[in-house]
Motif scaffolding. Structure first.
Motif, mmCIF file in Angstrom:
data_model
loop_
_atom_site.group_PDB
_atom_site.id
_atom_site.type_symbol
_atom_site.label_atom_id
_atom_site.label_comp_id
_atom_site.label_asym_id
_atom_site.label_seq_id
_atom_site.Cartn_x
_atom_site.Cartn_y
_atom_site.Cartn_z
ATOM 1 N N ASP A 75 -6.760 11.356 10.118
ATOM 2 C CA ASP A 75 -7.639 12.465 10.479
ATOM 3 C C ASP A 75 -8.958 12.399 9.722
ATOM 4 N N ARG A 76 -9.046 11.488 8.751
ATOM 5 C CA ARG A 76 -10.285 11.309 7.996
ATOM 6 C C ARG A 76 -11.132 10.188 8.570
ATOM 7 N N GLY A 77 -10.578 9.468 9.539
ATOM 8 C CA GLY A 77 -11.328 8.413 10.200
ATOM 9 C C GLY A 77 -11.242 7.050 9.549
ATOM 10 N N GLY A 78 -10.637 6.950 8.375
ATOM 11 C CA GLY A 78 -10.528 5.672 7.705
ATOM 12 C C GLY A 78 -9.312 4.885 8.163
ATOM 13 N N PRO A 79 -9.174 3.656 7.687
ATOM 14 C CA PRO A 79 -8.005 2.847 8.053
ATOM 15 C C PRO A 79 -6.734 3.413 7.438
ATOM 16 N N VAL A 80 -5.669 3.359 8.213
ATOM 17 C CA VAL A 80 -4.394 3.893 7.794
ATOM 18 C C VAL A 80 -3.345 2.780 7.840
ATOM 19 N N PHE A 81 -2.298 2.944 7.057
ATOM 20 C CA PHE A 81 -1.209 1.967 7.030
ATOM 21 C C PHE A 81 0.097 2.671 7.370
ATOM 22 N N VAL A 82 0.936 2.009 8.168
ATOM 23 C CA VAL A 82 2.285 2.489 8.435
ATOM 24 C C VAL A 82 3.218 1.279 8.427
ATOM 25 N N GLY A 83 4.311 1.397 7.715
ATOM 26 C CA GLY A 83 5.230 0.263 7.626
ATOM 27 C C GLY A 83 6.631 0.691 7.263
ATOM 28 N N ALA A 122 -1.072 4.471 -9.904
ATOM 29 C CA ALA A 122 -1.568 4.307 -8.535
ATOM 30 C C ALA A 122 -0.924 3.062 -7.936
ATOM 31 N N PRO A 123 -0.475 3.118 -6.689
ATOM 32 C CA PRO A 123 0.162 1.949 -6.087
ATOM 33 C C PRO A 123 -0.858 0.873 -5.733
ATOM 34 N N ALA A 124 -0.385 -0.352 -5.635
ATOM 35 C CA ALA A 124 -1.217 -1.439 -5.123
ATOM 36 C C ALA A 124 -1.437 -1.210 -3.631
ATOM 37 N N PRO A 125 -2.481 -1.782 -3.052
ATOM 38 C CA PRO A 125 -2.655 -1.671 -1.601
ATOM 39 C C PRO A 125 -1.386 -2.138 -0.884
ATOM 40 N N PRO A 126 -1.029 -1.500 0.212
ATOM 41 C CA PRO A 126 0.220 -1.866 0.895
ATOM 42 C C PRO A 126 0.274 -3.323 1.337
ATOM 43 N N ALA A 127 -0.884 -3.928 1.574
ATOM 44 C CA ALA A 127 -0.884 -5.348 1.941
ATOM 45 C C ALA A 127 -0.340 -6.211 0.813
ATOM 46 N N ASP A 128 -0.429 -5.706 -0.427
ATOM 47 C CA ASP A 128 0.098 -6.429 -1.580
ATOM 48 C C ASP A 128 1.435 -5.859 -2.041
ATOM 49 N N GLY A 129 2.021 -5.021 -1.221
ATOM 50 C CA GLY A 129 3.272 -4.365 -1.583
ATOM 51 C C GLY A 129 4.485 -5.180 -1.198
ATOM 52 N N PRO A 130 5.577 -4.503 -0.825
ATOM 53 C CA PRO A 130 6.806 -5.220 -0.479
ATOM 54 C C PRO A 130 6.653 -6.017 0.813
ATOM 55 N N ARG A 131 7.626 -6.850 1.071
ATOM 56 C CA ARG A 131 7.633 -7.590 2.340
ATOM 57 C C ARG A 131 8.106 -6.618 3.420
ATOM 58 N N MET A 158 0.419 5.656 4.510
ATOM 59 C CA MET A 158 -0.559 5.819 3.434
ATOM 60 C C MET A 158 -1.906 5.279 3.895
ATOM 61 N N ASN A 159 -2.932 5.513 3.093
ATOM 62 C CA ASN A 159 -4.233 4.921 3.392
ATOM 63 C C ASN A 159 -4.161 3.413 3.165
ATOM 64 N N ALA A 160 -4.879 2.668 3.982
ATOM 65 C CA ALA A 160 -4.811 1.217 3.883
ATOM 66 C C ALA A 160 -5.310 0.706 2.543
ATOM 67 N N ASP A 161 -6.205 1.472 1.881
ATOM 68 C CA ASP A 161 -6.695 1.057 0.568
ATOM 69 C C ASP A 161 -5.866 1.657 -0.569
ATOM 70 N N ALA A 162 -4.758 2.332 -0.208
ATOM 71 C CA ALA A 162 -3.845 2.946 -1.180
ATOM 72 C C ALA A 162 -4.484 4.116 -1.926
ATOM 73 N N GLY A 163 -5.554 4.683 -1.390
ATOM 74 C CA GLY A 163 -6.188 5.819 -2.035
ATOM 75 C C GLY A 163 -5.370 7.096 -1.870
ATOM 76 N N ALA A 164 -5.573 8.019 -2.800
ATOM 77 C CA ALA A 164 -4.854 9.289 -2.739
ATOM 78 C C ALA A 164 -5.450 10.182 -1.646
ATOM 79 N N GLY A 165 -4.630 11.070 -1.136
ATOM 80 C CA GLY A 165 -5.071 11.981 -0.085
ATOM 81 C C GLY A 165 -4.822 11.385 1.288
ATOM 82 N N VAL A 166 -3.676 11.700 1.873
ATOM 83 C CA VAL A 166 -3.297 11.153 3.178
ATOM 84 C C VAL A 166 -3.268 12.294 4.186
#
Length: 205
Positions: A75-83, A122-131, A158-166
């Motif tokens: 809803d903020r217009g930025g890239p989002v991650f779902v996995g 703070a978590p790492a970006p999800p691209a660098d997270g688990p498999r 989460m946000n694709a950049d792992a930023g707070a506020g989803v």
């Protein structure tokens, strides 16, 4: 006399059973629709933490003839991650971070109770997270399809950049072809059983 009473009893039971089977079949056919999918109504989900995470769920590969579709857009217009990933891997990835866990999830519209989990990291970006078992990331609406199975998996938004506020609009739907087949079978069975019960009832009366 005893024979007539027996016919009436069997006929009444058969007629009621047939009607009940047919009614359940119709309900299943209506719920699943032509595309064998139910659910899918959108709802807003929001947290000021780093992620929205489901409880361990029966998601993964293989098993039942059913698939969960998850649609998410920011809803903020930025890239989002779902996995989706194994629960133990998600727990390690988010250990020490602040996120909200979704419990008592309901499909249509998507509703859930949020239970906070506190942390200072703070978590790492999800691209660098688990498999991830399956994932999608980017701007606009992101969609994943996950087969249902028995086993602990967690869904992470989460946000694709792992930023707070989803802040997202999300929807869950379930595609279950076996439920439509079951509904059709029950409808046919009811259509066969009810007339037989009616004939027995008429004969007894």
């Amino acid at each position: 006399m005893a024979g007539r009473v027996l016919l009436v009893a069997l006929g009444a039971v058969g007629a009621l059973l047939g009607v009940a089977l047919a009614a359940v079949g119709v309900v299943l056919l209506v719920l699943t629709g032509r595309d064998t999918t139910f659910g899918g109504a959108e709802s807003a989900l929001s947290t000021d933490r780093y992620a929205l995470v489901t409880q361990a769920a029966g998601l993964g590969g293989g098993g039942l003839d059913a698939t969960v579709r998850v649609r998410v857009r920011s809803d903020r217009g930025g890239p989002v991650f779902v996995g989706v990933a194994p629960a133990a891997d998600v727990d390690r990835y988010l250990a020490g971070t602040a996120y909200d866990e979704l419990i008592e999830v309901r499909l249509s519209p998507l509703r859930a109770t949020l239970v906070p989990s506190d942390g200072t990291g703070a978590p790492a970006p999800p691209a660098d997270g688990p498999r991830w078992t399956v994932s999608a990331s980017g701007a606009g609406e992101q969609t994943i399809d996950v087969p249902v199975r028995d086993g602990g998996q967690r869904l992470v938004i989460m946000n694709a950049d792992a930023g707070a506020g989803v802040d997202v609009t999300a929807a869950l739907s379930v595609r279950a072809p076996f439920l439509r087949r079951l509904g059709l079978g029950l409808l046919i069975a009811g259509a066969l059983v009810a007339p037989v019960g009616g004939l027995l009832l008429a004969a007894g009366v």
